[in-house]
Design a protein around this motif. Structure first.
Motif, PDB file in Angstrom:
ATOM      1  N   ARG A 115      50.740 -84.635  39.565  1.00 55.25           N
ATOM      2  CA  ARG A 115      50.936 -83.616  40.574  1.00 55.25           C
ATOM      3  C   ARG A 115      50.374 -82.267  40.120  1.00 55.25           C
ATOM      4  NH1 ARG A 115      57.316 -83.034  39.900  1.00 55.25           N
ATOM      5  NH2 ARG A 115      57.143 -81.517  38.260  1.00 55.25           N
ATOM      6  N   HIS A 116      50.329 -82.026  38.820  1.00 57.63           N
ATOM      7  CA  HIS A 116      49.803 -80.746  38.342  1.00 57.63           C
ATOM      8  C   HIS A 116      48.270 -80.715  38.352  1.00 57.63           C
ATOM      9  CE1 HIS A 116      53.794 -79.557  37.320  1.00 57.63           C
ATOM     10  NE2 HIS A 116      53.942 -80.592  36.508  1.00 57.63           N
ATOM     11  N   ALA A 117      47.636 -81.882  38.456  1.00 56.44           N
ATOM     12  CA  ALA A 117      46.180 -81.937  38.476  1.00 56.44           C
ATOM     13  C   ALA A 117      45.613 -81.819  39.894  1.00 56.44           C
ATOM     14  CB  ALA A 117      45.701 -83.236  37.840  1.00 56.44           C
ATOM     15  N   ARG A 118      46.451 -81.972  40.897  1.00 55.54           N
ATOM     16  CA  ARG A 118      45.988 -81.915  42.290  1.00 55.54           C
ATOM     17  C   ARG A 118      45.558 -80.495  42.643  1.00 55.54           C
ATOM     18  NH1 ARG A 118      48.989 -85.156  46.664  1.00 55.54           N
ATOM     19  NH2 ARG A 118      47.272 -86.534  46.263  1.00 55.54           N
ATOM     20  N   VAL A 119      44.438 -80.392  43.361  1.00 58.52           N
ATOM     21  CA  VAL A 119      43.955 -79.078  43.807  1.00 58.52           C
ATOM     22  C   VAL A 119      44.189 -78.938  45.313  1.00 58.52           C
ATOM     23  CG1 VAL A 119      42.260 -78.816  41.958  1.00 58.52           C
ATOM     24  CG2 VAL A 119      41.602 -79.970  44.041  1.00 58.52           C
ATOM     25  N   ASP A 120      44.313 -77.710  45.761  1.00 57.56           N
ATOM     26  CA  ASP A 120      44.662 -77.431  47.156  1.00 57.56           C
ATOM     27  C   ASP A 120      43.616 -77.943  48.139  1.00 57.56           C
ATOM     28  OD1 ASP A 120      46.957 -76.194  46.273  1.00 57.56           O
ATOM     29  OD2 ASP A 120      46.047 -74.202  46.238  1.00 57.56           O
ATOM     30  N   GLY A 144      41.948 -80.602  47.989  1.00 58.76           N
ATOM     31  CA  GLY A 144      41.874 -82.064  47.967  1.00 58.76           C
ATOM     32  C   GLY A 144      41.243 -82.539  46.676  1.00 58.76           C
ATOM     33  N   GLY A 145      41.714 -83.630  46.178  1.00 56.43           N
ATOM     34  CA  GLY A 145      41.182 -84.174  44.939  1.00 56.43           C
ATOM     35  C   GLY A 145      41.984 -83.735  43.724  1.00 56.43           C
ATOM     36  N   TYR A 146      41.395 -83.941  42.572  1.00 53.91           N
ATOM     37  CA  TYR A 146      42.072 -83.659  41.312  1.00 53.91           C
ATOM     38  C   TYR A 146      41.128 -82.975  40.337  1.00 53.91           C
ATOM     39  CZ  TYR A 146      45.600 -86.786  43.128  1.00 53.91           C
ATOM     40  OH  TYR A 146      46.555 -87.349  43.920  1.00 53.91           O
ATOM     41  N   ALA A 147      41.693 -82.328  39.337  1.00 55.76           N
ATOM     42  CA  ALA A 147      40.917 -81.671  38.291  1.00 55.76           C
ATOM     43  C   ALA A 147      41.568 -81.977  36.949  1.00 55.76           C
ATOM     44  CB  ALA A 147      40.884 -80.162  38.520  1.00 55.76           C
ATOM     45  N   SER A 148      40.841 -81.762  35.877  1.00 51.79           N
ATOM     46  CA  SER A 148      41.405 -81.922  34.535  1.00 51.79           C
ATOM     47  C   SER A 148      42.365 -80.766  34.264  1.00 51.79           C
ATOM     48  CB  SER A 148      40.297 -81.898  33.481  1.00 51.79           C
ATOM     49  OG  SER A 148      39.413 -82.972  33.661  1.00 51.79           O
ATOM     50  N   VAL A 149      43.422 -81.056  33.523  1.00 55.09           N
ATOM     51  CA  VAL A 149      44.382 -80.022  33.130  1.00 55.09           C
ATOM     52  C   VAL A 149      43.999 -79.548  31.735  1.00 55.09           C
ATOM     53  CG1 VAL A 149      46.808 -79.549  32.610  1.00 55.09           C
ATOM     54  CG2 VAL A 149      46.194 -80.993  34.558  1.00 55.09           C
ATOM     55  N   THR A 165      50.444 -79.600  27.380  1.00 52.88           N
ATOM     56  CA  THR A 165      51.725 -79.252  26.761  1.00 52.88           C
ATOM     57  C   THR A 165      52.341 -77.998  27.371  1.00 52.88           C
ATOM     58  OG1 THR A 165      50.678 -77.951  25.001  1.00 52.88           O
ATOM     59  CG2 THR A 165      51.023 -80.303  24.578  1.00 52.88           C
ATOM     60  N   GLN A 166      51.602 -77.306  28.233  1.00 51.94           N
ATOM     61  CA  GLN A 166      52.114 -76.075  28.862  1.00 51.94           C
ATOM     62  C   GLN A 166      53.090 -76.426  29.978  1.00 51.94           C
ATOM     63  OE1 GLN A 166      49.146 -73.583  30.638  1.00 51.94           O
ATOM     64  NE2 GLN A 166      50.661 -72.410  31.779  1.00 51.94           N
ATOM     65  N   ALA A 167      54.271 -75.850  29.938  1.00 49.98           N
ATOM     66  CA  ALA A 167      55.270 -76.069  30.979  1.00 49.98           C
ATOM     67  C   ALA A 167      54.885 -75.274  32.223  1.00 49.98           C
ATOM     68  CB  ALA A 167      56.643 -75.640  30.482  1.00 49.98           C
ATOM     69  N   PRO A 168      55.004 -75.859  33.402  1.00 52.91           N
ATOM     70  CA  PRO A 168      54.644 -75.153  34.638  1.00 52.91           C
ATOM     71  C   PRO A 168      55.470 -73.890  34.863  1.00 52.91           C
ATOM     72  CG  PRO A 168      55.107 -77.475  35.065  1.00 52.91           C
ATOM     73  CD  PRO A 168      55.421 -77.221  33.639  1.00 52.91           C
ATOM     74  N   GLU A 169      56.672 -73.850  34.285  1.00 50.31           N
ATOM     75  CA  GLU A 169      57.522 -72.669  34.452  1.00 50.31           C
ATOM     76  C   GLU A 169      56.962 -71.449  33.729  1.00 50.31           C
ATOM     77  OE1 GLU A 169      59.027 -75.571  32.743  1.00 50.31           O
ATOM     78  OE2 GLU A 169      59.112 -76.398  34.757  1.00 50.31           O
ATOM     79  N   LYS A 170      56.080 -71.660  32.764  1.00 43.99           N
ATOM     80  CA  LYS A 170      55.533 -70.545  31.963  1.00 43.99           C
ATOM     81  C   LYS A 170      54.284 -69.946  32.578  1.00 43.99           C
ATOM     82  CE  LYS A 170      57.592 -71.882  27.713  1.00 43.99           C
ATOM     83  NZ  LYS A 170      57.696 -71.423  26.394  1.00 43.99           N
ATOM     84  N   GLY A 171      53.958 -70.334  33.784  1.00 44.89           N
ATOM     85  CA  GLY A 171      52.783 -69.780  34.438  1.00 44.89           C
ATOM     86  C   GLY A 171      51.956 -70.864  35.091  1.00 44.89           C
TER      87      GLY A 171
END
Length: 100
Positions: A1-6, A8-13, A17-23
């Motif tokens: 879900r964090h790799a999905r782009v607005d 459509g499709g996906y990108a590399s992260v 190890t970065q938590a989504p809460e930190k930015g």
């Protein structure tokens, strides 16, 4: 879900190890070469309807999706017999696929 782009499709992260809460998660616009060279080859071989196309009982695949022959008895004669057996067992399906 964090790799999905607005759009459509996906990108590399960039940093998994970065938590989504930190930015915001930084994404990279890059397609790795193994996606075409390995992943799609595996998918093609898995879903191919051609039973004689690199039969699983005669070949194994390394981690880069290169076929390596299984050598029954340690000789190429064993590989030839294996492929001939698979083809003869599926000759009607192979002929139908090629319109014969």
């Amino acid at each position: 879900r964090h790799a999905r782009v607005d759009t459509g499709g996906y990108a590399s992260v960039d940093n998994v190890t970065q938590a989504p809460e930190k930015g915001p998660i930084k994404r990279i616009d890059k397609m790795e070469s193994f996606w075409l060279g390995e992943t799609l080859k595996y998918l093609y071989l898995l879903f191919s309807d051609d039973p004689s196309l690199l039969p699983a009982e005669c070949f194994v695949f390394n981690t880069e999706a290169h076929p390596l022959p299984v050598m029954p008895g340690g000789t190429s004669e064993g590989l030839r017999r294996c492929v001939e057996r698979v083809v003869s067992e599926n000759v009607e399906a192979i002929a139908a696929q090629h319109g014969l």
